[in-house]
Write an enzyme that holds these catalytic residues in place. Structure first.
Site, PDB file in Angstrom:
ATOM      1  N   TYR A  84      32.657  46.715  35.894  1.00  0.00           N
ATOM      2  CA  TYR A  84      32.540  46.472  34.455  1.00  0.00           C
ATOM      3  C   TYR A  84      31.848  47.648  33.791  1.00  0.00           C
ATOM      4  O   TYR A  84      30.962  48.284  34.387  1.00  0.00           O
ATOM      5  CB  TYR A  84      31.701  45.218  34.177  1.00  0.00           C
ATOM      6  CG  TYR A  84      32.413  43.917  34.420  1.00  0.00           C
ATOM      7  CD1 TYR A  84      33.311  43.418  33.491  1.00  0.00           C
ATOM      8  CD2 TYR A  84      32.181  43.190  35.574  1.00  0.00           C
ATOM      9  CE1 TYR A  84      33.960  42.214  33.710  1.00  0.00           C
ATOM     10  CE2 TYR A  84      32.829  41.984  35.806  1.00  0.00           C
ATOM     11  CZ  TYR A  84      33.714  41.502  34.863  1.00  0.00           C
ATOM     12  OH  TYR A  84      34.360  40.314  35.091  1.00  0.00           O
ATOM     13  N   TYR A 134      35.441  42.361  42.969  1.00  0.00           N
ATOM     14  CA  TYR A 134      34.128  43.010  43.042  1.00  0.00           C
ATOM     15  C   TYR A 134      33.124  42.117  43.776  1.00  0.00           C
ATOM     16  O   TYR A 134      33.260  40.893  43.792  1.00  0.00           O
ATOM     17  CB  TYR A 134      33.610  43.399  41.647  1.00  0.00           C
ATOM     18  CG  TYR A 134      33.434  42.254  40.658  1.00  0.00           C
ATOM     19  CD1 TYR A 134      32.314  41.430  40.685  1.00  0.00           C
ATOM     20  CD2 TYR A 134      34.388  42.024  39.674  1.00  0.00           C
ATOM     21  CE1 TYR A 134      32.151  40.414  39.766  1.00  0.00           C
ATOM     22  CE2 TYR A 134      34.234  41.008  38.746  1.00  0.00           C
ATOM     23  CZ  TYR A 134      33.115  40.211  38.799  1.00  0.00           C
ATOM     24  OH  TYR A 134      32.956  39.191  37.892  1.00  0.00           O
ATOM     25  N   ARG A 191      34.258  38.322  44.251  1.00  0.00           N
ATOM     26  CA  ARG A 191      35.031  37.586  43.260  1.00  0.00           C
ATOM     27  C   ARG A 191      36.504  37.965  43.358  1.00  0.00           C
ATOM     28  O   ARG A 191      36.848  39.138  43.425  1.00  0.00           O
ATOM     29  CB  ARG A 191      34.581  37.915  41.830  1.00  0.00           C
ATOM     30  CG  ARG A 191      33.194  37.534  41.388  1.00  0.00           C
ATOM     31  CD  ARG A 191      32.898  36.056  41.254  1.00  0.00           C
ATOM     32  NE  ARG A 191      33.971  35.110  41.039  1.00  0.00           N
ATOM     33  CZ  ARG A 191      34.521  34.809  39.864  1.00  0.00           C
ATOM     34  NH1 ARG A 191      34.099  35.369  38.769  1.00  0.00           N
ATOM     35  NH2 ARG A 191      35.473  33.905  39.767  1.00  0.00           N
ATOM     36  N   HIS A 228      40.098  38.724  38.360  1.00  0.00           N
ATOM     37  CA  HIS A 228      40.158  37.735  37.279  1.00  0.00           C
ATOM     38  C   HIS A 228      39.977  38.405  35.932  1.00  0.00           C
ATOM     39  O   HIS A 228      39.426  39.501  35.833  1.00  0.00           O
ATOM     40  CB  HIS A 228      39.069  36.666  37.468  1.00  0.00           C
ATOM     41  CG  HIS A 228      37.683  37.237  37.446  1.00  0.00           C
ATOM     42  ND1 HIS A 228      37.091  37.780  38.567  1.00  0.00           N
ATOM     43  CD2 HIS A 228      36.775  37.375  36.452  1.00  0.00           C
ATOM     44  CE1 HIS A 228      35.879  38.223  38.266  1.00  0.00           C
ATOM     45  NE2 HIS A 228      35.666  37.991  36.978  1.00  0.00           N
ATOM     46  N   HIS A 264      38.426  37.329  32.125  1.00  0.00           N
ATOM     47  CA  HIS A 264      37.689  36.322  31.362  1.00  0.00           C
ATOM     48  C   HIS A 264      38.390  36.084  30.019  1.00  0.00           C
ATOM     49  O   HIS A 264      38.823  37.032  29.372  1.00  0.00           O
ATOM     50  CB  HIS A 264      36.258  36.793  31.092  1.00  0.00           C
ATOM     51  CG  HIS A 264      35.431  36.945  32.333  1.00  0.00           C
ATOM     52  ND1 HIS A 264      34.599  35.950  32.798  1.00  0.00           N
ATOM     53  CD2 HIS A 264      35.319  37.965  33.210  1.00  0.00           C
ATOM     54  CE1 HIS A 264      34.006  36.371  33.915  1.00  0.00           C
ATOM     55  NE2 HIS A 264      34.420  37.588  34.179  1.00  0.00           N
TER      56      HIS A 264
HETATM   57 FE   LIG Z   1      33.943  38.669  35.980  1.00  0.00          FE
END
Ligand SMILES: [Fe+2]
Length: 242
Positions: free
Chosen positions: A111, A150, A160, A163, A165
């Protein structure tokens, strides 16, 4: 008296059906232990405050806002994808002109955020945020890159699944939905405490997008379809005979 009349006329939105939403407390998802309520919830009736919501005009969302590969000096690294679908309510009616915001990691699973210290590269050509308004039929469409998986610190060797959000407002404050979209066939899904916290299997699988061959653009990007259902009204008004 006027206030009582308004409250009587207000139709609330359905409460979520059992098992379709993750519980507040799901110990395998460690953060829920800290934030789950420790006392029984107080069920409040819906009033005008809950059944109305913010409206966003088309001038506040620009067409380019839905293409996350634009707006930088160059092209982002990663597999191009198109994510689209419809926003409907529980009665199957489209939810038109409603705001959808998305945010995601880049293709390396990183991110663009100061608290993300994952040892993976940021991409100067990818911010990872986009927004769009649904059209009159509730349709939306984003262009982006497929996010990477990640690691996180929930448990040893936790990763995770890929995905995106999603945040939707819908027509009212109590139709607000914050959720995540997953990709079909991801082997990390059965190991993910956020995904597996949804008890009902059918509800869980609605979080997984479907490959959309119709939306796939040859030589450009693979399409995925992700339809989203927001709460419907508690009662369906009968139309008056004309
Ligand atoms: Fe996330």
């Amino acid at each position: 008296m006027a206030e009582a009349f308004i409250c009587d006329a207000i139709r609330g939105y359905r409460r979520p059906r059992p098992e379709t939403q993750p519980p507040y407390l799901f110990p395998f998802y460690a953060s829920t232990v800290k934030r789950a309520p420790t006392k029984p919830l107080v069920l409040l009736p819906h009033t005008l405050t809950e059944v109305t919501g913010p409206l966003f005009g088309t001038d506040e969302v620009r067409p380019g806002d839905s293409d996350l590969t634009l707006g930088h000096k160059g092209q982002p690294i990663g597999e191009r994808i198109i994510v689209g679908g419809r926003v409907l309510d529980e009665n199957g009616r489209p939810v038109p002109h409603t705001l959808i915001e998305i945010w995601q990691a880049n293709a390396a699973g990183r991110y663009l955020h100061k608290v993300d210290t994952h040892d993976a590269p940021t991409d100067p050509n990818f911010t990872g945020c986009g927004r769009a308004l649904t059209d009159a039929e509730g349709r939306y469409r984003f262009v982006t890159v497929r996010p990477g998986a990640y690691p996180w610190l929930n448990h040893p060797n936790a990763w995770r699944p890929a995905h995106i959000h999603f945040s939707l407002f819908g027509p009212a404050l109590c139709t607000r939905l914050v959720t995540q979209m997953y990709f079909p066939g991801d082997p990390l899904l059965p190991l993910d405490p956020m995904f597996t916290s949804v008890p009902d299997e059918a509800a869980r699988n609605r979080l997984i997008a479907a490959l959309d061959w119709q939306a796939t653009v040859p030589q450009v990007a693979i399409g995925y379809r992700f339809d989203i259902v927001l709460r419907g009204r508690e009662q369906t008004l009968l139309e008056k005979p004309s």
